[in-house]
Motif scaffolding. Structure first.
Motif, PDB file in Angstrom:
ATOM      1  N   SER A  42     121.367  41.183 -23.294  1.00  0.00           N
ATOM      2  CA  SER A  42     120.512  40.464 -24.220  1.00  0.00           C
ATOM      3  C   SER A  42     119.478  39.692 -23.428  1.00  0.00           C
ATOM      4  N   ASN A  43     118.251  39.649 -23.945  1.00  0.00           N
ATOM      5  CA  ASN A  43     117.186  38.840 -23.352  1.00  0.00           C
ATOM      6  C   ASN A  43     116.934  39.148 -21.884  1.00  0.00           C
ATOM      7  N   GLY A  44     117.167  40.367 -21.469  1.00  0.00           N
ATOM      8  CA  GLY A  44     116.845  40.772 -20.110  1.00  0.00           C
ATOM      9  C   GLY A  44     117.970  40.682 -19.116  1.00  0.00           C
ATOM     10  N   ILE A  45     119.112  40.084 -19.490  1.00  0.00           N
ATOM     11  CA  ILE A  45     120.260  39.996 -18.573  1.00  0.00           C
ATOM     12  C   ILE A  45     121.353  40.955 -19.032  1.00  0.00           C
ATOM     13  N   ARG A  46     121.751  41.804 -18.143  1.00  0.00           N
ATOM     14  CA  ARG A  46     122.866  42.705 -18.437  1.00  0.00           C
ATOM     15  C   ARG A  46     124.097  42.235 -17.687  1.00  0.00           C
ATOM     16  N   ARG A  47     125.196  42.189 -18.404  1.00  0.00           N
ATOM     17  CA  ARG A  47     126.458  41.775 -17.793  1.00  0.00           C
ATOM     18  C   ARG A  47     127.411  42.956 -17.762  1.00  0.00           C
ATOM     19  N   ILE A  48     127.850  43.303 -16.582  1.00  0.00           N
ATOM     20  CA  ILE A  48     128.816  44.387 -16.399  1.00  0.00           C
ATOM     21  C   ILE A  48     130.140  43.762 -15.993  1.00  0.00           C
ATOM     22  N   ILE A  49     131.142  43.957 -16.809  1.00  0.00           N
ATOM     23  CA  ILE A  49     132.440  43.325 -16.583  1.00  0.00           C
ATOM     24  C   ILE A  49     133.417  44.340 -16.008  1.00  0.00           C
ATOM     25  N   LEU A  50     133.924  44.059 -14.805  1.00  0.00           N
ATOM     26  CA  LEU A  50     135.006  44.872 -14.243  1.00  0.00           C
ATOM     27  C   LEU A  50     136.260  44.544 -15.034  1.00  0.00           C
ATOM     28  N   ASN A  51     136.835  45.569 -15.662  1.00  0.00           N
ATOM     29  CA  ASN A  51     137.811  45.311 -16.719  1.00  0.00           C
ATOM     30  C   ASN A  51     139.142  46.020 -16.463  1.00  0.00           C
ATOM     31  N   ASN A  52     139.626  45.936 -15.230  1.00  0.00           N
ATOM     32  CA  ASN A  52     140.890  46.593 -14.921  1.00  0.00           C
ATOM     33  C   ASN A  52     141.776  45.644 -14.113  1.00  0.00           C
TER      34      ASN A  52
END
Length: 316
Positions: A42-52
């Motif tokens: 959103s609004n230019g920031i991408r959040r990638i969550i390591l989810n393991n």
């Protein structure tokens, strides 16, 4: 054409103030109840969550392929301004929502990433599979440095082996005072040769050698002292401090930042004279850019610049 469609898709999603889920990676096994990575933007920031977290966010081949997909998707879109590779989303939900202006890699659980999944590196997997794991890892690490927006790591926990390599590959790193960093491969008979490429370019040689030969972890404060990370903060201020950096970057011109990042990486691999020749030419090119001239005019006129975020030129 496909890249343009992906860019448009991301842009449409960004019309919403809070996009709870951009996509969950498909690169997970049928027995995995949760996706390996979750991405929000959103609004230019991408959040990638390591989810393991159950596997300590190990950089398995599937996890690496997920990260590669997450980074590549829409990377050239004008909407994207920053990448943050981060740790836990702590208690402040308001901050978590506003965080979605850059790329952010986050990790669930007390471990940022424990490195490669050693179960994938047994003889039964075969040399071809081993080569694929390390080639994919190299591709992800170089992609982080080649993508045209800054990448920030937000770390709260342990980062070891390839997880430490991931940290070292980022442009900026903000970590909590509880975080530790290590390359313990030597203790299990697998020297951290690929992590050494990134770490050896981030810290002094003698520090890298001690980390690599002993496998002993270093504290966040020692990591800061040696240049592996940029800032150490209390756990409760991790998101606030990281967001402040991301927001400052978001207020700058995207093409100017992209040009600067690419030039920095290129000149760092050159000798002094060649580096100055490269940087001088780029400064002249920067001055020819629309946003380059806008910034100078704004300074002279004592006003804030109005960035076009386009790479167009005002003169040859």
């Amino acid at each position: 054409m496909a890249g343009r469609l992906l860019c448009r898709s991301v842009g449409v999603l960004q019309l919403s103030r809070d996009v709870p889920l951009l996509f969950a990676s498909r690169c997970c096994s049928h027995t995995e109840p949760e996706p390996l990575t979750v991405t929000r933007q959103s609004n230019g920031i991408r959040r990638i969550i390591l989810n393991n977290a159950k596997k300590r966010n190990a950089l398995s081949l599937s996890m690496l392929e997920s990260l590669r997909e997450n980074i590549r998707t829409g990377a050239d879109c004008d909407h994207l301004r920053v990448i943050i590779i981060s740790g836990l989303c702590l208690g402040n939900r308001r901050v978590c929502k506003t965080f979605q202006q850059s790329f952010a890699f986050s990790a669930t659980g007390p471990v940022f990433s424990s490195g490669h999944d050693l179960k994938e590196l047994t003889s039964s997997q075969g040399r071809e599979h081993h080569a694929k794991v390390f080639n994919t890892c190299t591709e992800v690490m170089t992609l982080i440095q080649d993508v045209p927006v800054p990448v920030i790591a937000m770390v709260n926990g342990v980062a070891t082996a390839a997880g430490c390599q991931l940290v070292a590959s980022c442009d900026i790193v903000v970590a909590t005072d509880k975080s530790t960093f290590a390359t313990p491969g030597v203790n299990v008979g697998l020297f951290c040769s690929t992590p050494a490429v990134a770490i050896g370019r981030a810290v002094p040689r003698k520090v890298a050698m001690e980390m690599l030969f002993t496998g002993s972890p270093i504290s966040a404060h020692d990591a800061l002292l040696h240049g592996l990370i940029s800032k150490v903060v209390p756990e409760e201020r991790l998101e606030e401090e990281t967001l402040a950096i991301a927001q400052r970057i978001c207020r700058t011109s995207r093409p100017v930042v992209a040009l600067g990042k690419a030039t920095f990486q290129r000149q760092m691999a050159q000798g002094r004279d060649a580096a100055y020749a490269t940087a001088s030419k780029v400064m002249v090119d920067n001055l020819a850019m629309r946003d380059g001239q806008e910034g100078i005019r704004a300074f002279i006129e004592k006003r804030r610049p109005v960035w076009s975020h386009e790479a167009g030129k005002t003169h040859d």
